[in-house]
Design a protein around this motif. Structure first.
Motif, mmCIF file in Angstrom:
data_model
loop_
_atom_site.group_PDB
_atom_site.id
_atom_site.type_symbol
_atom_site.label_atom_id
_atom_site.label_comp_id
_atom_site.label_asym_id
_atom_site.label_seq_id
_atom_site.Cartn_x
_atom_site.Cartn_y
_atom_site.Cartn_z
ATOM 1 N N GLU A 31 0.840 -1.195 0.000
ATOM 2 C CA GLU A 31 0.000 0.000 0.000
ATOM 3 C C GLU A 31 0.878 1.249 0.000
ATOM 4 O OE1 GLU A 31 -2.335 3.004 -0.064
ATOM 5 O OE2 GLU A 31 -3.142 0.985 -0.400
ATOM 6 N N ARG A 32 0.641 2.109 -0.971
ATOM 7 C CA ARG A 32 1.458 3.321 -1.120
ATOM 8 C C ARG A 32 1.263 4.299 0.042
ATOM 9 N NH1 ARG A 32 -0.061 7.972 -3.047
ATOM 10 N NH2 ARG A 32 -1.994 7.062 -3.814
ATOM 11 N N ARG A 33 0.038 4.413 0.558
ATOM 12 C CA ARG A 33 -0.233 5.369 1.641
ATOM 13 C C ARG A 33 0.427 4.917 2.949
ATOM 14 N NH1 ARG A 33 -6.598 5.142 1.551
ATOM 15 N NH2 ARG A 33 -5.966 2.962 1.485
ATOM 16 N N ASP A 34 0.921 5.887 3.700
ATOM 17 C CA ASP A 34 1.521 5.578 4.993
ATOM 18 C C ASP A 34 0.473 5.326 6.068
ATOM 19 O OD1 ASP A 34 4.268 5.806 4.249
ATOM 20 O OD2 ASP A 34 4.051 7.989 4.247
ATOM 21 N N ALA A 35 -0.723 5.876 5.877
ATOM 22 C CA ALA A 35 -1.783 5.753 6.882
ATOM 23 C C ALA A 35 -3.110 5.542 6.178
ATOM 24 C CB ALA A 35 -1.843 7.012 7.752
ATOM 25 N N PRO A 36 -4.094 4.986 6.876
ATOM 26 C CA PRO A 36 -5.414 4.768 6.259
ATOM 27 C C PRO A 36 -6.045 6.074 5.801
ATOM 28 C CG PRO A 36 -5.221 3.543 8.316
ATOM 29 C CD PRO A 36 -4.027 4.449 8.244
ATOM 30 N N ASN A 37 -6.859 5.985 4.771
ATOM 31 C CA ASN A 37 -7.593 7.132 4.250
ATOM 32 C C ASN A 37 -8.804 7.392 5.143
ATOM 33 O OD1 ASN A 37 -8.667 9.161 2.713
ATOM 34 N ND2 ASN A 37 -9.257 7.862 0.992
ATOM 35 N N THR A 38 -8.926 8.605 5.665
ATOM 36 C CA THR A 38 -10.052 8.929 6.543
ATOM 37 C C THR A 38 -11.213 9.572 5.799
ATOM 38 O OG1 THR A 38 -9.051 11.069 7.082
ATOM 39 C CG2 THR A 38 -8.528 9.208 8.528
ATOM 40 N N HIS A 39 -11.029 9.860 4.499
ATOM 41 C CA HIS A 39 -12.093 10.490 3.707
ATOM 42 C C HIS A 39 -13.007 9.409 3.146
ATOM 43 C CE1 HIS A 39 -14.050 13.529 1.271
ATOM 44 N NE2 HIS A 39 -13.879 12.786 0.200
ATOM 45 N N SER A 40 -14.294 9.500 3.462
ATOM 46 C CA SER A 40 -15.240 8.447 3.074
ATOM 47 C C SER A 40 -16.168 8.929 1.977
ATOM 48 C CB SER A 40 -16.064 7.989 4.280
ATOM 49 O OG SER A 40 -15.279 7.257 5.174
ATOM 50 N N ARG A 41 -15.899 8.482 0.742
ATOM 51 C CA ARG A 41 -16.835 8.768 -0.336
ATOM 52 C C ARG A 41 -17.860 7.636 -0.427
ATOM 53 N NH1 ARG A 41 -14.010 11.245 -5.686
ATOM 54 N NH2 ARG A 41 -15.693 12.742 -5.682
ATOM 55 N N ALA A 42 -17.394 6.399 -0.442
ATOM 56 C CA ALA A 42 -18.316 5.263 -0.551
ATOM 57 C C ALA A 42 -18.911 4.954 0.821
ATOM 58 C CB ALA A 42 -17.575 4.044 -1.090
ATOM 59 N N ILE A 43 -20.231 4.763 0.849
ATOM 60 C CA ILE A 43 -20.885 4.456 2.124
ATOM 61 C C ILE A 43 -21.812 3.251 2.041
ATOM 62 C CG2 ILE A 43 -20.787 6.848 2.947
ATOM 63 C CD1 ILE A 43 -23.771 7.102 2.186
ATOM 64 N N GLY A 44 -22.208 2.830 0.851
ATOM 65 C CA GLY A 44 -23.225 1.787 0.715
ATOM 66 C C GLY A 44 -22.629 0.414 0.446
ATOM 67 N N ILE A 45 -22.994 -0.562 1.273
ATOM 68 C CA ILE A 45 -22.587 -1.945 1.045
ATOM 69 C C ILE A 45 -23.837 -2.740 0.682
ATOM 70 C CG2 ILE A 45 -21.446 -3.970 1.993
ATOM 71 C CD1 ILE A 45 -20.005 -2.211 3.955
ATOM 72 N N HIS A 46 -23.856 -3.292 -0.527
ATOM 73 C CA HIS A 46 -25.022 -3.993 -1.040
ATOM 74 C C HIS A 46 -25.085 -5.432 -0.516
ATOM 75 C CE1 HIS A 46 -26.150 -0.672 -3.560
ATOM 76 N NE2 HIS A 46 -24.979 -0.657 -4.172
ATOM 77 N N PRO A 47 -26.264 -6.050 -0.570
ATOM 78 C CA PRO A 47 -26.425 -7.407 -0.016
ATOM 79 C C PRO A 47 -25.421 -8.439 -0.526
ATOM 80 C CG PRO A 47 -28.570 -6.455 -0.432
ATOM 81 C CD PRO A 47 -27.562 -5.482 -0.987
ATOM 82 N N PRO A 48 -25.136 -8.531 -1.836
ATOM 83 C CA PRO A 48 -24.150 -9.533 -2.269
ATOM 84 C C PRO A 48 -22.774 -9.301 -1.646
ATOM 85 C CG PRO A 48 -25.384 -8.698 -4.144
ATOM 86 C CD PRO A 48 -25.708 -7.813 -2.994
ATOM 87 N N SER A 49 -22.426 -8.037 -1.418
ATOM 88 C CA SER A 49 -21.138 -7.739 -0.796
ATOM 89 C C SER A 49 -21.139 -8.120 0.677
ATOM 90 C CB SER A 49 -20.811 -6.251 -0.951
ATOM 91 O OG SER A 49 -20.607 -5.922 -2.299
ATOM 92 N N LEU A 50 -22.256 -7.920 1.370
ATOM 93 C CA LEU A 50 -22.339 -8.343 2.764
ATOM 94 C C LEU A 50 -22.176 -9.855 2.862
ATOM 95 C CD1 LEU A 50 -25.216 -6.004 3.967
ATOM 96 C CD2 LEU A 50 -22.861 -6.011 4.831
ATOM 97 N N GLU A 51 -22.766 -10.572 1.910
ATOM 98 C CA GLU A 51 -22.595 -12.028 1.891
ATOM 99 C C GLU A 51 -21.125 -12.390 1.669
ATOM 100 O OE1 GLU A 51 -25.288 -13.258 -1.155
ATOM 101 O OE2 GLU A 51 -27.051 -12.482 -0.100
ATOM 102 N N ALA A 52 -20.453 -11.630 0.795
ATOM 103 C CA ALA A 52 -19.035 -11.877 0.544
ATOM 104 C C ALA A 52 -18.198 -11.531 1.773
ATOM 105 C CB ALA A 52 -18.572 -11.062 -0.663
ATOM 106 N N LEU A 53 -18.494 -10.419 2.422
ATOM 107 C CA LEU A 53 -17.740 -10.002 3.608
ATOM 108 C C LEU A 53 -17.956 -10.955 4.777
ATOM 109 C CD1 LEU A 53 -18.417 -6.170 3.371
ATOM 110 C CD2 LEU A 53 -16.215 -7.287 3.040
ATOM 111 N N ASP A 54 -19.090 -11.638 4.773
ATOM 112 C CA ASP A 54 -19.352 -12.616 5.831
ATOM 113 C C ASP A 54 -18.363 -13.781 5.766
ATOM 114 O OD1 ASP A 54 -20.883 -13.451 8.056
ATOM 115 O OD2 ASP A 54 -21.958 -14.886 6.806
ATOM 116 N N ARG A 55 -17.804 -14.027 4.574
ATOM 117 C CA ARG A 55 -16.846 -15.132 4.415
ATOM 118 C C ARG A 55 -15.549 -14.893 5.183
ATOM 119 N NH1 ARG A 55 -17.170 -15.887 -2.150
ATOM 120 N NH2 ARG A 55 -19.435 -15.640 -2.337
#
Length: 379
Positions: A31-55
């Protein structure tokens, strides 16, 4: 030699790394950045992604901290035009989860570090790639100097300005749009609660989404010149003029303006190097599909990588994966174009006719359920 080098430690790269680490694969995330990005543009997690993140065991924690958007309402001229429920889109997650991207990335990084505390290398810039057909040599620049990592495979999740894609000279299909938007987060003084609200107005759409902590995000379509000079006060003024909703500019905690473009890589697989997420496809933020599309890339790719590392012949499956994901990206582009079209300014007569048509369609169960599935990427 490392099994897999992941270039890019954003949400897609971290998710793919966690998937692989869970199966005992050796991974390095650069990862090129030295620290996590604190700016949040994306906010929506859709159902198929929640199923994927559950893995990888992070979905439940995110759901506990986010806002579950189970319904959206369209409003025009102060009157509800249509309502849309997401209760049919998923048995496990019948909602879109609203949570700042920074919190999502933090949860993914914690999971990666739990699985392998040394796998994430921050402040690491990839300066060269050399695929000899048997392995990939990755040249890396850090504060300690230059080094070389050898990997069986490289996954490029390094965003819309992907240095990996540029080094491979993979062509892009490009399209620019006239649309521009201003968005900001403010204290929520509305009565919408956990619902999303879309104000379909003659001067252009205004979208409103709940966030955790009593905050609400407002997104307004505007002229490009207006977007360039936007302030919290000017955005609050647009919201008031179009919707009649008073937004306290003094409570603004994030403000951003953006234009819209599409960039689709002509291919994702290049020898032992694969593009995923925004490195492969940049989609309009309107509709919140980009981050989710990347997660689904990673979810489909991980099993194939495990087979490749086990020396299985999955060439046909890889070709199928590439075709499917390129089609999925093209479908996401079409959906984003529909979303933008619905939000453009219209003469009053056409605006009235458009809103009546939307209201009629929303009243037909089969149509409304299909639209809900498309909006939540469950189709």
């Amino acid at each position: 030699m490392i099994d897999v080098v992941v270039v890019g430690g954003g949400p897609v790269g971290l998710y793919l790394a966690a998937l692989l680490l869970q199966h005992g694969v050796s991974v390095r995330v650069l990862e090129r950045r030295d620290a996590p990005n604190t700016h949040s543009r994306a906010i929506g997690i859709h159902p198929p992604s929640l199923e994927a993140l559950d893995r990888i065991g992070v979905a439940s924690g995110l759901v506990a901290k986010g806002v579950q958007i189970r319904r959206g309402v369209a409003i025009g001229g102060g009157v509800e035009v249509a309502g849309m429920s997401f209760h049919t889109v998923s048995r496990c997650y019948p909602f879109v989860l609203s949570i700042p991207q920074a919190r999502t990335e933090a949860a993914l990084e914690r999971r990666v570090r739990e699985l392998d505390g040394g796998s994430l290398m921050r402040g690491a810039t990839v300066t060269g790639l050399h695929d000899d057909g048997a392995k990939v040599a990755v040249d890396v620049l850090t504060s300690d100097g230059e080094s070389r990592i050898h990997a069986a495979f490289v996954m490029a999740a390094d965003g819309v300005r992907s240095t990996v894609r540029q080094q491979l000279a993979i062509p892009l299909r490009r399209k620019d749009y006239p649309d521009s938007y201003v968005m900001g987060d403010f204290a929520d003084g509305t009565a919408f609660g956990p619902d999303a609200a879309l104000f379909l107005e003659p001067a252009g759409i205004v979208e409103s989404f709940p966030l955790p902590g009593g905050v609400r995000r407002w997104v307004a379509r505007t002229h490009r010149t207006g977007a360039d000079t936007a302030t919290a006060r000017s955005l609050a003024g647009i919201v008031w003029e179009r919707t009649g909703v008073a937004v306290d500019a003094g409570t603004n905690s994030m403000l951003s303006s953006f234009g819209v473009r599409t960039r689709l890589a002509t291919r994702m697989i290049h020898g032992r190097i694969v593009l995923v997420g925004d490195a492969a496809h940049e989609i309009s933020p309107i509709g919140g599909q980009g981050m989710n599309l990347g997660w689904l890339d990673a979810a489909g790719l991980a099993p194939l990588l495990l087979s490749l590392l086990a020396h299985a012949d999955v060439e046909r499956e890889l070709q199928r994966f590439e075709r499917q994901r390129l089609r999925a990206a093209a479908a996401a582009v079409r959906q984003s174009e529909i979303n933008m079209l619905l939000g453009r300014p219209l003469p009053r007569a056409l605006w009235l006719a458009r809103n009546r048509l939307i209201g009629y369609a929303a009243g037909v169960p089969g149509i409304s359920e299909r639209v809900a599935a498309r909006f939540t990427m469950h189709s």
